[in-house]
Design a protein around this motif. Structure first.
Motif, PDB file in Angstrom:
ATOM      1  N   ASP A 255       0.712   3.690   2.047  1.00 31.95           N
ATOM      2  CA  ASP A 255       1.120   3.941   3.431  1.00 31.95           C
ATOM      3  C   ASP A 255       2.349   3.114   3.789  1.00 31.95           C
ATOM      4  N   GLU A 256       2.356   1.829   3.414  1.00 28.99           N
ATOM      5  CA  GLU A 256       3.493   0.954   3.715  1.00 28.99           C
ATOM      6  C   GLU A 256       4.762   1.437   3.016  1.00 28.99           C
TER       7      GLU A 256
ATOM      8  N   THR B 127       6.283   4.420   4.728  1.00 27.96           N
ATOM      9  CA  THR B 127       6.989   4.038   5.952  1.00 27.96           C
ATOM     10  C   THR B 127       8.334   3.390   5.642  1.00 27.96           C
TER      11      THR B 127
ATOM     12  N   SER C 194       0.845  -1.195   0.000  1.00 32.43           N
ATOM     13  CA  SER C 194       0.000   0.000   0.000  1.00 32.43           C
ATOM     14  C   SER C 194       0.882   1.247   0.000  1.00 32.43           C
TER      15      SER C 194
ATOM     16  N   ASP D 105       5.020  10.390   6.474  1.00 30.09           N
ATOM     17  CA  ASP D 105       3.625  10.007   6.235  1.00 30.09           C
ATOM     18  C   ASP D 105       3.360  10.034   4.725  1.00 30.09           C
ATOM     19  N   PRO D 106       2.254   9.429   4.267  1.00 34.67           N
ATOM     20  CA  PRO D 106       1.948   9.377   2.831  1.00 34.67           C
ATOM     21  C   PRO D 106       1.806  10.742   2.184  1.00 34.67           C
TER      22      PRO D 106
END
Length: 314
Positions: free
Chosen positions: A275-276, A279, A273, A285-286
């Motif tokens: 988001d992943e 990270t 994703s 953050d995205p």
């Protein structure tokens, strides 16, 4: 056995024939003749390359081919009308037609790029779009597949294109074996950028190169100036001054480039994703990653992911 025809014009860039080595090594790796490699031209006979060294060729018009690959010159040059007619005719009976570097201009002259996505060496992408307005030129791709038409970026990208063809023809294991014999990174994805952050940074000293290598291997870490300076065995002040002198930018900007490059590869090639990915590549953050993508590529991560999936689709 699949026949691969390399179409040559006077002054062709010899590096374009590096793709032929990939097909040759596919035969070696499989211990059987999977590919029949032919060098072709309008009339046959000796065709001089950009070093003025002749390569013996056969006449294109008489060929029946599975795959046709047009090799470009150091810069776009007009192609003879006779070769264009032959290329158009032989291509219509072939399974796929491709180009390496400025060979895309040859396909454009034959009308084979009309309505299709295509790429070429970034230096000539705007000129390709200007000359062939019906094509959709993307100037930052290693190679693009649009139906039966494959186009690749400059020079060494022809190897990536050939490895992609081998993988589609005979599977990933054979393509990987060929890449190992060529001593190249196993096939860069077609959607990968033609540019590399490490190449653009162009650090000269071992210490700054070491700090950049450390950063690339630890993108998930904070990567403060103090941490990078320790990797370079310099004080933070010495490191910042030396880094800017060698690369022309601040350590923070360079780290962002490395993170964006790594994130782009993951966006285009993985199922993680957004988001992943943010990270894993060290973005807080995205949203911060999205802003970095907009600054670098002019598009958000989701757009590049959709584009990569279109490129990979049959």
């Amino acid at each position: 056995m699949l026949s691969i025809g390399f179409v040559l014009s006077p002054g062709f860039q010899i590096m374009g024939l590096a793709a032929a080595s990939a097909f040759e090594l596919a035969n070696v790796s499989a211990d059987e003749r999977l590919y029949d490699i032919r060098f072709l031209s309008e009339l046959g006979g000796a065709i001089p390359n950009s070093f003025d060294i002749p390569i013996q060729t056969r006449a294109l018009a008489r060929q029946k081919l599975d795959t046709l690959i047009a090799i470009g010159a150091l810069r776009p040059i007009p192609t003879s009308p006779g070769l264009i007619r032959q290329l158009r005719r032989v291509s219509s009976a072939s399974r796929r037609t491709a180009s390496v570097c400025t060979g895309a201009f040859i396909l454009g002259e034959a009308g084979l790029l009309d309505g299709r996505r295509a790429t070429t060496h970034w230096l000539y992408a705007r000129e390709l779009q200007k000359q062939f307005a019906k094509a959709r030129v993307e100037d930052d791709r290693i190679y693009i597949i649009d139906g039966p038409i494959w186009t690749s970026a400059g020079m060494s990208a022809g190897i990536d294109l050939a490895l992609g063809m081998i993988e589609k023809d005979f599977g990933a294991d054979l393509a990987r074996a060929v890449a190992q014999k060529l001593v190249v990174y196993h096939r860069r994805a077609g959607g990968q950028s033609q540019h590399s952050a490490l190449l653009e940074l162009d650090a000269k000293s071992d210490r700054i190169q070491g700090a950049l290598a450390y950063a690339r291997q630890n993108l998930g870490a904070p990567l403060s100036v103090e941490e990078l300076a320790a990797a370079a065995h310099l004080s933070p002040r010495q490191f910042s001054r030396a880094f800017r002198a060698e690369t022309g930018q601040s350590p923070a900007k360079a780290v962002e480039q490395l993170r964006v490059e790594a994130a782009r590869v993951m966006v285009e090639q993985s199922r993680h994703s957004i988001d992943e990915i943010a990270t894993q590549t060290g973005f807080a953050d995205p949203e911060r990653m999205r802003r970095a993508f907009l600054r670098t590529f002019g598009q958000p991560p989701q757009f590049l992911r959709r584009n990569a999936r279109l490129t990979a689709a049959p």
